[in-house]
Write a protein that holds these residues in place. Structure first.
Motif: not given
Length: 196
Positions: A17-21, A163-165, A171-174
């Motif tokens: 899994l990857r951030a943003g998914q 997935v955020v992290i 890290n999706l927030y970043e």
């Protein structure tokens, strides 16, 4: 398109899994907030067994409201994840592979995720009634004295998450913020009006 995944997680799935998914999670997950986390970590410190299978587990940071007649659970929106940051690395090192909540995580949690191959999912805050529709059954496991914060075993179907992290520390927030600012900068440079 959202990826269908099942809990408990296996390491291969968690690491893929990857951030943003976007994902749709089905299977068995457990509820736990900070009071329950403190007790779980105390068990771990004493070398005692966990009250549920920790390997591959996904913990949802939620304190659901009481269920109405005919429902398995009441409103079940995520709580702020940083409240669990002091405890999460311990549980990750015991084999937990997934966390569901909202908000950012500490560098220590992210480091433990990279070390263990775990993933942090974001659930939509303010949509607890809608998220509850994905819960097919709820069973009290332990710590009934904590009320809404007791540990429950949930069977979920197509729980929508992001997935955020990921296990690499992305890290999706970043990255999301950086992408937005880059796009906004391009728009400003091209002469479009900047909004404040």
């Amino acid at each position: 398109m959202a990826k269908q995944i099942t809990a408990p997680l296996d390491r291969e799935t968690a690491r893929s899994l990857r951030a943003g998914q976007s994902v749709l999670l089905s299977g068995i997950i457990y509820t736990a907030r900070d009071a329950a986390h403190k007790r779980l970590c105390a068990l771990a410190a004493e070398g005692k067994p966990m009250p549920f299978p920790i390997a591959g587990s996904v913990l949802y940071y939620v304190g659901p409201t009481p269920a109405r007649p005919g429902q398995s659970i009441g409103s079940a929106g995520p709580t702020t994840s940083c409240r669990m940051d002091a405890y999460a690395p311990t549980l990750l090192r015991l084999g937990q592979l997934g966390m569901i909540g909202k908000g950012s995580r500490s560098p220590e949690v992210v480091a433990a995720m990279r070390e263990t191959g775990a993933v942090y999912f974001g659930a939509i805050g303010g949509a607890g009634a809608l998220l509850a529709r994905c819960v097919k059954s709820a069973e009290l496991i332990c710590y009934a004295d904590l009320g809404a914060e007791a540990v429950r075993r949930l069977e979920v179907e197509d729980l929508p998450l992001t997935v955020v992290i990921d296990c690499l520390g992305n890290n999706l927030y970043e990255t999301g913020r950086a992408a937005y600012l880059a796009q906004r900068g391009e728009q400003t440079l091209s002469g479009q009006k900047q909004l404040f």
